[in-house]
Design a protein around this motif. Structure first.
Motif, short mmCIF file in Angstrom:
data_model
loop_
_atom_site.label_atom_id
_atom_site.label_comp_id
_atom_site.label_asym_id
_atom_site.label_seq_id
_atom_site.Cartn_x
_atom_site.Cartn_y
_atom_site.Cartn_z
N THR A 9 55.37 34.21 34.22
CA THR A 9 55.15 35.14 35.34
C THR A 9 55.38 36.56 34.88
O THR A 9 56.41 36.86 34.28
N PHE A 10 54.42 37.42 35.17
CA PHE A 10 54.54 38.85 34.93
C PHE A 10 54.76 39.51 36.28
O PHE A 10 53.88 39.47 37.14
N ALA A 11 55.95 40.07 36.50
CA ALA A 11 56.29 40.69 37.78
C ALA A 11 56.29 42.20 37.63
O ALA A 11 57.00 42.75 36.79
N LEU A 12 55.46 42.85 38.41
CA LEU A 12 55.38 44.31 38.41
C LEU A 12 56.08 44.86 39.64
O LEU A 12 56.24 44.15 40.64
N GLN A 13 56.44 46.15 39.57
CA GLN A 13 57.03 46.79 40.75
C GLN A 13 56.68 48.26 40.75
O GLN A 13 56.32 48.83 39.73
N GLY A 14 56.79 48.86 41.93
CA GLY A 14 56.54 50.29 42.07
C GLY A 14 55.06 50.60 42.15
O GLY A 14 54.28 49.86 42.72
N SER A 15 54.68 51.70 41.55
CA SER A 15 53.29 52.14 41.51
C SER A 15 52.73 51.85 40.12
O SER A 15 53.26 52.32 39.13
N VAL A 16 51.67 51.07 40.05
CA VAL A 16 51.11 50.66 38.77
C VAL A 16 49.98 51.61 38.39
O VAL A 16 48.94 51.65 39.04
N GLN A 17 50.26 52.39 37.36
CA GLN A 17 49.28 53.33 36.83
C GLN A 17 49.05 53.01 35.36
O GLN A 17 49.36 51.91 34.91
N GLY A 52 44.98 51.42 36.78
CA GLY A 52 46.01 50.38 36.71
C GLY A 52 45.49 49.05 37.20
O GLY A 52 45.78 48.00 36.61
N ARG A 53 44.72 49.07 38.26
CA ARG A 53 44.12 47.86 38.82
C ARG A 53 43.17 47.23 37.81
O ARG A 53 43.25 46.04 37.51
N ARG A 54 42.26 48.04 37.27
CA ARG A 54 41.27 47.51 36.32
C ARG A 54 41.92 46.95 35.06
O ARG A 54 41.52 45.91 34.55
N MET A 55 42.93 47.64 34.55
CA MET A 55 43.60 47.18 33.34
C MET A 55 44.37 45.88 33.60
O MET A 55 44.35 44.97 32.76
N SER A 56 45.02 45.78 34.73
CA SER A 56 45.77 44.56 35.07
C SER A 56 44.82 43.37 35.18
O SER A 56 45.09 42.28 34.67
N VAL A 78 48.15 44.24 47.99
CA VAL A 78 48.14 45.56 47.34
C VAL A 78 47.16 45.62 46.17
O VAL A 78 46.85 46.71 45.69
N LEU A 79 46.68 44.46 45.70
CA LEU A 79 45.71 44.43 44.60
C LEU A 79 44.34 44.13 45.19
O LEU A 79 43.94 42.98 45.34
N PRO A 80 43.60 45.19 45.56
CA PRO A 80 42.32 44.98 46.23
C PRO A 80 41.28 44.36 45.31
O PRO A 80 41.23 44.66 44.12
N ASP A 81 40.47 43.47 45.87
CA ASP A 81 39.36 42.84 45.16
C ASP A 81 39.76 42.40 43.75
O ASP A 81 39.35 43.01 42.77
N PRO A 82 40.55 41.33 43.64
CA PRO A 82 41.06 40.95 42.33
C PRO A 82 40.05 40.24 41.41
O PRO A 82 40.41 39.38 40.63
N ASP A 83 38.79 40.61 41.49
CA ASP A 83 37.78 40.10 40.55
C ASP A 83 37.98 40.81 39.22
O ASP A 83 37.88 42.03 39.14
N PRO A 84 38.29 40.07 38.15
CA PRO A 84 38.54 40.72 36.86
C PRO A 84 37.28 41.21 36.17
O PRO A 84 37.36 41.66 35.02
N GLY A 85 36.15 41.18 36.83
CA GLY A 85 34.94 41.73 36.24
C GLY A 85 33.94 40.69 35.80
O GLY A 85 32.85 41.03 35.36
N ASP A 86 34.30 39.42 35.95
CA ASP A 86 33.38 38.37 35.54
C ASP A 86 32.88 37.55 36.74
O ASP A 86 32.29 36.50 36.57
N GLY A 87 33.11 38.05 37.94
CA GLY A 87 32.64 37.38 39.15
C GLY A 87 33.56 36.26 39.63
O GLY A 87 33.27 35.62 40.62
N SER A 88 34.65 36.05 38.94
CA SER A 88 35.60 35.01 39.36
C SER A 88 36.84 35.67 39.92
O SER A 88 37.07 36.86 39.74
N TYR A 89 37.64 34.88 40.58
CA TYR A 89 38.89 35.40 41.16
C TYR A 89 40.03 34.51 40.71
O TYR A 89 39.88 33.30 40.63
N PRO A 90 41.19 35.12 40.43
CA PRO A 90 42.35 34.30 40.10
C PRO A 90 42.80 33.51 41.31
O PRO A 90 42.51 33.89 42.46
N ASP A 91 43.47 32.42 41.08
CA ASP A 91 44.01 31.63 42.18
C ASP A 91 45.03 32.44 42.95
O ASP A 91 45.73 33.29 42.37
N ALA A 92 45.12 32.21 44.25
CA ALA A 92 46.18 32.83 45.05
C ALA A 92 47.44 32.00 44.85
O ALA A 92 47.37 30.79 44.71
N PHE A 93 48.56 32.66 44.82
CA PHE A 93 49.82 31.94 44.60
C PHE A 93 50.75 32.23 45.73
O PHE A 93 50.88 33.29 46.21
#
Length: 93
Positions: A9-17, A52-56, A78-93
């Motif tokens: 698990t990678f846990a982020l906090q604050g403002s991701v830039q 930050g969104r695109r890189m994540s 807080v992570l809008p439209d989590p499509d990583p660019g290949d048309g797929s979406y990560p599972d919701a947890f």
């Protein structure tokens, strides 16, 4: 970064830039093969810059290409439209 069984698990906090997302990419690259499943936990994130969104999401895409299962824990949306660019979406947890 936390590890539990076959999940990392990678846990982020604050403002991701740029700086936080760059660090995340480094951690994801270093975890190569450490676990079969990966969770990006953004529960404590206030906001993402567009970069930050695109890189994540790129980090998740790379892990998926390596054959790992990826999921996002984002109860506040807080992570809008989590499509990583290949048309797929990560599972919701």
């Amino acid at each position: 970064m936390g590890e539990r069984g076959s999940t990392v698990t990678f846990a982020l906090q604050g403002s991701v830039q740029l700086t936080a997302a760059s660090g995340l990419l480094d951690l994801m690259a270093d975890s190569d093969g450490a676990a079969a499943d990966v969770v990006l936990d953004v529960t404590r994130v206030r906001s993402f810059s567009e970069l930050g969104r695109r890189m994540s999401l790129e980090g998740l895409r790379r892990l998926r290409l390596d054959g790992r299962k990826v999921a996002v824990r984002d109860p506040s949306g807080v992570l809008p439209d989590p499509d990583p660019g290949d048309g797929s979406y990560p599972d919701a947890f």
